[in-house]
Design a protein around this motif. Sequence first.
Motif, mmCIF file in Angstrom:
data_model
loop_
_atom_site.group_PDB
_atom_site.id
_atom_site.type_symbol
_atom_site.label_atom_id
_atom_site.label_comp_id
_atom_site.label_asym_id
_atom_site.label_seq_id
_atom_site.Cartn_x
_atom_site.Cartn_y
_atom_site.Cartn_z
ATOM 1 N N GLU A 147 0.839 -1.209 0.000
ATOM 2 C CA GLU A 147 0.000 0.000 0.000
ATOM 3 C C GLU A 147 0.874 1.258 0.000
ATOM 4 O O GLU A 147 0.587 2.230 -0.695
ATOM 5 N N THR A 148 1.941 1.216 0.779
ATOM 6 C CA THR A 148 2.875 2.354 0.847
ATOM 7 C C THR A 148 3.462 2.632 -0.532
ATOM 8 O O THR A 148 3.543 3.782 -0.965
ATOM 9 N N THR A 149 3.851 1.563 -1.233
ATOM 10 C CA THR A 149 4.411 1.715 -2.581
ATOM 11 C C THR A 149 3.344 2.230 -3.550
ATOM 12 O O THR A 149 3.601 3.131 -4.350
ATOM 13 N N ARG A 150 2.147 1.654 -3.443
ATOM 14 C CA ARG A 150 1.054 2.043 -4.355
ATOM 15 C C ARG A 150 0.720 3.530 -4.226
ATOM 16 O O ARG A 150 0.452 4.202 -5.221
ATOM 17 N N ARG A 151 0.792 4.035 -2.988
ATOM 18 C CA ARG A 151 0.471 5.457 -2.763
ATOM 19 C C ARG A 151 1.620 6.378 -3.174
ATOM 20 O O ARG A 151 1.479 7.596 -3.131
ATOM 21 N N GLY A 152 2.749 5.778 -3.549
ATOM 22 C CA GLY A 152 3.887 6.592 -3.999
ATOM 23 C C GLY A 152 4.626 7.269 -2.871
ATOM 24 O O GLY A 152 5.321 8.265 -3.073
ATOM 25 N N GLU A 153 4.481 6.742 -1.651
ATOM 26 C CA GLU A 153 5.200 7.322 -0.507
ATOM 27 C C GLU A 153 6.648 6.831 -0.515
ATOM 28 O O GLU A 153 6.906 5.666 -0.768
ATOM 29 N N GLY A 154 7.566 7.723 -0.186
ATOM 30 C CA GLY A 154 8.960 7.303 -0.120
ATOM 31 C C GLY A 154 9.500 6.917 -1.483
ATOM 32 O O GLY A 154 8.933 7.253 -2.518
ATOM 33 N N VAL A 155 10.598 6.189 -1.473
ATOM 34 C CA VAL A 155 11.225 5.780 -2.737
ATOM 35 C C VAL A 155 11.179 4.261 -2.858
ATOM 36 O O VAL A 155 10.354 3.718 -3.574
ATOM 37 N N LYS A 156 12.045 3.590 -2.133
ATOM 38 C CA LYS A 156 12.084 2.125 -2.216
ATOM 39 C C LYS A 156 11.628 1.534 -0.888
ATOM 40 O O LYS A 156 12.155 1.868 0.165
ATOM 41 N N VAL A 157 10.623 0.656 -0.980
ATOM 42 C CA VAL A 157 10.100 -0.036 0.198
ATOM 43 C C VAL A 157 10.718 -1.434 0.248
ATOM 44 O O VAL A 157 10.709 -2.160 -0.747
ATOM 45 N N MET A 158 11.260 -1.778 1.414
ATOM 46 C CA MET A 158 11.994 -3.042 1.559
ATOM 47 C C MET A 158 11.276 -3.939 2.560
ATOM 48 O O MET A 158 10.888 -3.485 3.633
ATOM 49 N N LEU A 159 11.084 -5.206 2.187
ATOM 50 C CA LEU A 159 10.494 -6.186 3.102
ATOM 51 C C LEU A 159 11.585 -7.064 3.699
ATOM 52 O O LEU A 159 12.525 -7.461 2.998
ATOM 53 N N LYS A 160 11.476 -7.327 4.992
ATOM 54 C CA LYS A 160 12.428 -8.183 5.700
ATOM 55 C C LYS A 160 11.785 -9.550 5.913
ATOM 56 O O LYS A 160 10.785 -9.650 6.603
#
Length: 324
Positions: free
Chosen positions: A303-316
């Motif tokens: 959802e964070t990526t879809r909304r265009g927040e930040g640059v690169k979202v990383m999953l651990k």
Amino acid sequence: EVLLRMHSVGICGSDVHYWQNGRIGDFVVKNPMVLGHEASGTVIKVGSGVTHLKPGDRVAIEPGVPREMDEFCKTGRYNLSPTIFFCATPPDDGNLCRYYKHSASYCYKLPDNVTFEEGALIEPLSVGIHACNRAGVTLGSKVFVSGSGPIGLVNVIVAKMMGAAAVVVTDLSASRLQKAKEVGADFTIQVKNDTPQEVASKVEGVLGCMPDITVECTGVQACIQAGIYATRSGGTVVLVGLGPEMVTVPIVNAAVREVDIRGIFRYCNTWPVAIALLASKRINIKPLVTHRFPLEKALQAFETTRRGEGVKVMLKCDPNDQSP
């Protein structure tokens, strides 16, 4: 093959696109599919024929693995092989999971001073390396990068590394342009309702000349048009961003000015280069990661990526991991 315990997996715009739309061009999701193709992890088991890796090795994963030794593989352009396996491209499953099996030849050992997160970022970084190679960026090049998302940013980083004297970046978002400045852009232009010709003229204005090279990272028709108008005669436009299948572009303008238009498809032969650059600290890609989530919060991450927040979202993916 090797079995890996996954560590870091970046979310790409294409992952979000498959999740939201179920297809990208001819690639259609027909059955449930695991997403994720920007990844790193730890080897926990190796196949009998594997000699260059052992359990405990930290690796970055190249997601595209040719299935046969065809003419594209023989000439070193294996990314163009029509039967290639590619993580998270239907029907091939990706690696956003706790454990994952992959071809050992496409797992690259990470030096101790390169983090798992940097290892996962090699995938988007590779797009920049491949695009700038295809563009012929060299000492003193003037470069126009259209779009300041993750792929625009890696192109800025790589172009500067390859000797570009000046890089100008355009985007709609002021915060994304600020990030471009952070990673080394010399000039930024926030575009609003400018026509393609107006954008081209602003690019020339800040550079003091027309750029030799344009790297188009949006796929938006107006941006491709601006890229062609902006590029100096005899220069090169590389199309990285993918939009609709049919776009209207001033092809005659490009033709009569001998502007070369080149495409790229993913990358090839880039992981060793990227690892060498990261290990030698010649480039810094750490600022690209703005958000981190545990695998349990994958939906929030998407959802964070879809909304265009930040640059690169990383999953651990590793529940025992205590790194930032």
